[in-house]
Design a protein around this motif. Structure first.
Motif, PDB file in Angstrom:
ATOM      1  N   LEU A 117       0.821  -1.207   0.000  1.00 50.40           N
ATOM      2  CA  LEU A 117       0.000   0.000   0.000  1.00 50.40           C
ATOM      3  C   LEU A 117       0.862   1.267   0.000  1.00 50.40           C
ATOM      4  O   LEU A 117       0.567   2.237  -0.706  1.00 50.40           O
ATOM      5  N   ALA A 121       0.893   4.044  -2.936  1.00 46.91           N
ATOM      6  CA  ALA A 121       0.610   5.447  -2.634  1.00 46.91           C
ATOM      7  C   ALA A 121       1.740   6.352  -3.112  1.00 46.91           C
ATOM      8  O   ALA A 121       1.502   7.464  -3.608  1.00 46.91           O
ATOM      9  N   SER A 122       2.980   5.878  -2.979  1.00 50.58           N
ATOM     10  CA  SER A 122       4.122   6.686  -3.424  1.00 50.58           C
ATOM     11  C   SER A 122       4.132   6.866  -4.931  1.00 50.58           C
ATOM     12  O   SER A 122       4.761   7.794  -5.446  1.00 50.58           O
ATOM     13  N   HIS A 125      -1.122   5.853  -6.513  1.00 47.85           N
ATOM     14  CA  HIS A 125      -2.257   4.932  -6.606  1.00 47.85           C
ATOM     15  C   HIS A 125      -2.784   4.655  -5.196  1.00 47.85           C
ATOM     16  O   HIS A 125      -2.043   4.216  -4.324  1.00 47.85           O
ATOM     17  N   HIS A 126      -4.070   4.900  -4.992  1.00 48.22           N
ATOM     18  CA  HIS A 126      -4.640   4.759  -3.658  1.00 48.22           C
ATOM     19  C   HIS A 126      -5.813   3.781  -3.603  1.00 48.22           C
ATOM     20  O   HIS A 126      -6.103   3.238  -2.536  1.00 48.22           O
ATOM     21  N   ALA A 127      -6.507   3.572  -4.714  1.00 47.78           N
ATOM     22  CA  ALA A 127      -7.647   2.652  -4.735  1.00 47.78           C
ATOM     23  C   ALA A 127      -7.140   1.239  -5.034  1.00 47.78           C
ATOM     24  O   ALA A 127      -6.496   0.998  -6.055  1.00 47.78           O
ATOM     25  N   PHE A 146      -3.914  -2.001  -7.989  1.00 48.62           N
ATOM     26  CA  PHE A 146      -4.396  -0.631  -7.830  1.00 48.62           C
ATOM     27  C   PHE A 146      -5.177  -0.188  -9.066  1.00 48.62           C
ATOM     28  O   PHE A 146      -5.039   0.924  -9.543  1.00 48.62           O
TER      29      PHE A 146
END
Length: 211
Positions: A117, A121-122, A125-127, A146
């Protein structure tokens, strides 16, 4: 040493506890050195050392004078231990075997997901979700991703060193034995190394039990 005392058996049967005994096997070692070898906090090591002393799995070998309190050195009371099943609290060997790996499996999965995760995120991409698709060999595959078309390159040099894969494959007995030997050799190759980060490596192989 055959360990029949319940308290000592419980300490050795718990994988998260017994690994703290490693620095003291076959040699004397201070708690501070053990913490360094295990990449652990000194207070956590001292907690286990006190427990091992209480259940007589560890002994004090000597005191090294210094300003203030002397430094204690410890050594395991044996280099090998055997825990009879009758000394454990488990109702069956299968229950013992499952309990041995359940907590480690959970911790491993949590660590892999946390690292994945953070890496996603880095990269913006968050979903996250799960893809189910046909692999190049025609087999059904599924992975966490993601997005339907987002492939995170975990082999990228900056990506975290994580892997969590389950594969189903048809093998004859000879091929399965070859794979078994390769997996155990791989584990042995990397076991016991003293690096800056402690990693959990899990390898498993078993025939699928059809119900």
């Amino acid at each position: 040493m055959i360990v029949e005392a319940p308290n000592a058996a419980r300490a050795l049967a718990d994988p998260d506890t017994r690994r703290f005994l490693e620095p003291f096997l076959g040699r004397e070692c201070s708690a501070q050195q053990a913490a360094k070898d295990l990449c652990e906090d000194l207070d956590r090591v001292l907690t286990r050392v006190r427990r091992f002393l209480r259940v007589k799995l560890l002994r004090v070998t000597r005191l090294e004078p210094r300003a203030g309190r002397p430094v204690k050195f410890y050594q395991a009371v044996a280099d090998r231990f055997f825990i009879p099943y009758s000394s454990t609290k488990f109702e069956s060997f299968e229950a013992w075997f499952v309990a041995e790996f359940a907590r480690r499996e959970e911790n491993l999965a949590l660590s892999v997901s946390k690292e994945a995760l953070a890496w996603g995120a880095s990269r913006g991409h968050h979903a996250v979700g799960k893809r189910v698709f046909q692999g190049p060999d025609g087999s059904l595959r599924a992975d966490f991703a993601f997005g339907p078309d987002v492939d995170l390159d975990l082999l990228h040099p900056a990506a975290p060193a994580i892997a969590y894969t389950v594969a189903f494959t048809g093998l004859d007995h000879g091929s399965a034995k070859d794979l078994q030997c390769e997996l155990l050799a791989l584990a042995e190759k990397y076991a016991g190394r003293k690096g800056e980060q402690l990693y959990s490596l899990r390898l498993a192989l078993a025939p699928v039990q059809r119900e």
